[in-house]
Write a protein that holds these residues in place. Sequence first.
Motif, short mmCIF file in Angstrom:
data_model
loop_
_atom_site.label_atom_id
_atom_site.label_comp_id
_atom_site.label_asym_id
_atom_site.label_seq_id
_atom_site.Cartn_x
_atom_site.Cartn_y
_atom_site.Cartn_z
N TRP A 132 0.83 -1.20 0.00
CA TRP A 132 0.00 0.00 0.00
C TRP A 132 0.87 1.25 0.00
CZ3 TRP A 132 -3.15 1.96 4.80
CH2 TRP A 132 -4.05 2.93 4.38
N TYR A 133 1.88 1.24 0.89
CA TYR A 133 2.76 2.41 1.02
C TYR A 133 4.05 2.21 0.26
CZ TYR A 133 0.02 5.34 4.04
OH TYR A 133 -0.95 6.20 4.51
N TYR A 134 3.98 1.70 -0.97
CA TYR A 134 5.21 1.45 -1.75
C TYR A 134 5.97 2.75 -1.99
CZ TYR A 134 2.97 3.45 -5.84
OH TYR A 134 2.37 4.33 -6.69
N GLY A 135 5.25 3.87 -2.03
CA GLY A 135 5.94 5.13 -2.33
C GLY A 135 6.19 5.97 -1.09
N PHE A 136 6.25 5.31 0.08
CA PHE A 136 6.27 6.03 1.35
C PHE A 136 7.35 7.11 1.39
CE2 PHE A 136 7.72 6.50 5.76
CZ PHE A 136 6.56 6.97 6.32
N PHE A 137 8.59 6.75 0.99
CA PHE A 137 9.68 7.71 1.19
C PHE A 137 9.58 8.88 0.22
CE2 PHE A 137 11.28 3.98 3.39
CZ PHE A 137 11.59 4.59 4.60
N ARG A 138 9.09 8.61 -0.99
CA ARG A 138 8.88 9.71 -1.93
C ARG A 138 7.80 10.65 -1.38
NH1 ARG A 138 6.10 9.84 -6.85
NH2 ARG A 138 5.44 7.73 -6.39
N TRP A 139 6.71 10.05 -0.89
CA TRP A 139 5.62 10.87 -0.35
C TRP A 139 6.07 11.63 0.88
CZ3 TRP A 139 1.98 6.08 -0.79
CH2 TRP A 139 1.60 5.94 -2.13
N LEU A 140 6.90 11.00 1.69
CA LEU A 140 7.40 11.67 2.89
C LEU A 140 8.21 12.89 2.48
CD1 LEU A 140 7.28 11.21 5.96
CD2 LEU A 140 9.60 10.29 5.78
N GLY A 141 9.04 12.71 1.43
CA GLY A 141 9.84 13.84 0.93
C GLY A 141 8.93 14.98 0.47
N LEU A 142 7.89 14.62 -0.28
CA LEU A 142 6.96 15.64 -0.77
C LEU A 142 6.22 16.32 0.39
CD1 LEU A 142 5.55 13.85 -3.90
CD2 LEU A 142 6.86 15.96 -3.86
N LEU A 143 5.91 15.52 1.40
CA LEU A 143 5.23 16.06 2.57
C LEU A 143 6.15 17.05 3.30
CD1 LEU A 143 2.42 15.41 3.46
CD2 LEU A 143 3.32 13.81 5.12
N LEU A 144 7.44 16.73 3.35
CA LEU A 144 8.39 17.66 3.97
C LEU A 144 8.46 18.95 3.15
CD1 LEU A 144 11.25 15.32 5.20
CD2 LEU A 144 9.52 16.50 6.55
N ASP A 145 8.43 18.80 1.82
CA ASP A 145 8.37 19.98 0.95
C ASP A 145 7.17 20.83 1.31
OD1 ASP A 145 10.56 19.80 -0.57
OD2 ASP A 145 9.55 19.28 -2.46
N THR A 146 6.03 20.15 1.48
CA THR A 146 4.78 20.84 1.84
C THR A 146 4.95 21.60 3.14
OG1 THR A 146 3.63 19.00 0.82
CG2 THR A 146 2.32 20.48 2.18
#
Lengths: 290, 302
Positions: free
Chosen positions: A82-96
């Motif tokens: 489900w969370y295969y893209g977790f680290f990419r999303w985390l990075g984007l969330l930090l950008d946010t």
Amino acid sequence: MSSQASAAIARFEEEFARLRRRQRIQLLVFAAILLALFFGAAEVSNFRLDRLLAGLPRIGEYIGKTLPEIRINSFFGDIAYWYYGFFRWLGLLLDTLLIALMALLFGSVGGFLLSFPASRNLSGNVVVYFICRRLAEIARTVPEIVYALIFVVAFGIGPLAGFLALSVHAVGAMGKLYAEANENIDERQLEGIRAAGGNWFEMIRFAVLPQVLPNFMTYTLWRLELNIRSAAIVGFVGAGGIGQELYTAISFNYYEDVSAIVLMVVLTIMIIDLVCERLRHKIIGKDNLQ
Amino acid sequence: MKGGARCIDAAQLAVLRERYPRAFARTPRERAVFAAILVGLAAFVMFGLYQFDASPVRIWNGLERFGKIAGALFPPTPGDAFWDLVKAMLETIGMAFLGTLIATCIAFPLGFFGARNVVKLPLFRFPIRRSFDFLRGVDALVWALVYVRAVGLGPLAGVLAIATTDIGILSKLFAEAIENVDRKQADGVQATGANAVQRLRFGILPQVLPIMISNALYMFESNTRSATILGIVGAGGIGFHLSDRIRAHRWDEVGFIIIMIIVVVALIDFISHMLRTRVIKSGTNRALLLETYHEQQRAGVR
């Protein structure tokens, strides 16, 4: 005596009935107005009950599709899938988060500077006051995402546009809030500083700031909560952050990604809200002790 | 004040300065902390700008382009679509109104379920309050995009999106209003032999109704702002025209639409503010007190 009492009771009953009648008429009038507004609004926005009823099951269906399949016997594997893209999303969330914080900093500094000429009691010049106040109000009325659309054209796609959009909006919103706090201060302290020969800046520094700083800090924390929410969606128009990814996921029907990203965003927002609330209570608490 | 013993001369001042250093200047430690905060903020800004890829050249070019755009916004013109724009604006207001109305109707009972003094078991209350948080944690624009996928393009998606976020916000505000009521009135009603429903109706409702109406009006005001942008993802209203014109670089029409939004929002603000003041004034003193509290709460949610 008893006839007097019964007359009084009759008068009371009459008065009571009159009031009830008036209340009922008021209620009916309000209901009629509300109903008329409802039908008017339904007419202009093309809102039909049959369309709503046809749509509701599809909403349930859609939300059902976004939920991941998680079985007990392969729990961790399913979560990882489900969370295969977790680290990419985390990075984007930090950008946010970075967009929100940078916009908070620029917005609060800008709003701070704007708030003094935009306060009726401090600006000293009616024309300056009027212009600054209207400027703040206009800047805050235009939604962040409209600025984002324009800044994406001017500065190109990416978080810079989002940061600028949020900053401009925040300057307006905070300028207005700060100015309102400035207008509610105790004027006697202004007079005190003026009487001691202080100039305008000293007046601001020693008479206004001590009174409004706690307010400013609570407003700033509120703004952070709002900024996070806005920063999460400016990506919809290409202005950086997690929004871009969410937009892609929804547009291309990557159902499980939608729920995964939304959950991450909501959790982040909840955590920030919680932290801000704690800090706010701390500020208000300290304030009350003094 | 002239001359006399009341005036402090330089020597006395020096003595005072030595005896009460904190009255005259910050301590070295405070100054160090202050400097450290400034340095930290500067470092943070540099890091942020680096992360945003904001080279001076890019900013300069962007500003130049933005200047051109800002100039092109004037003179604003509606193009040949004035009545279309008016219709879209009415649709926007209609969306905000319907969304708020639906949300108010649903949030009204939910608010009672989320209130500590109505639902006494934390076990029931906790999941309800968290679901409010979830609903308002997701922005209306995200809901709009989802609803456009589910029910198709058009204002229906927008109405539902506004209603969804608002259910979360209003339920929370309603629950807090109910938690803050004066218990004595409810107890008084109960003492006359009222049952639980009568206790709510005559003991609690009269206290919270003005606040609820005021909050709903406030949300209508704030939803008018949100509704202006939902069209960007195809959920009806003026936003569609706006994003369309921006993407086509028809800046004079963009200027017109932005001015239209500002005017309409100001108008709705004015009407809603007037109504809210009347509603609150017709309530009790307590309503007035709670309203001030909610004024602050609402600034937090919107």
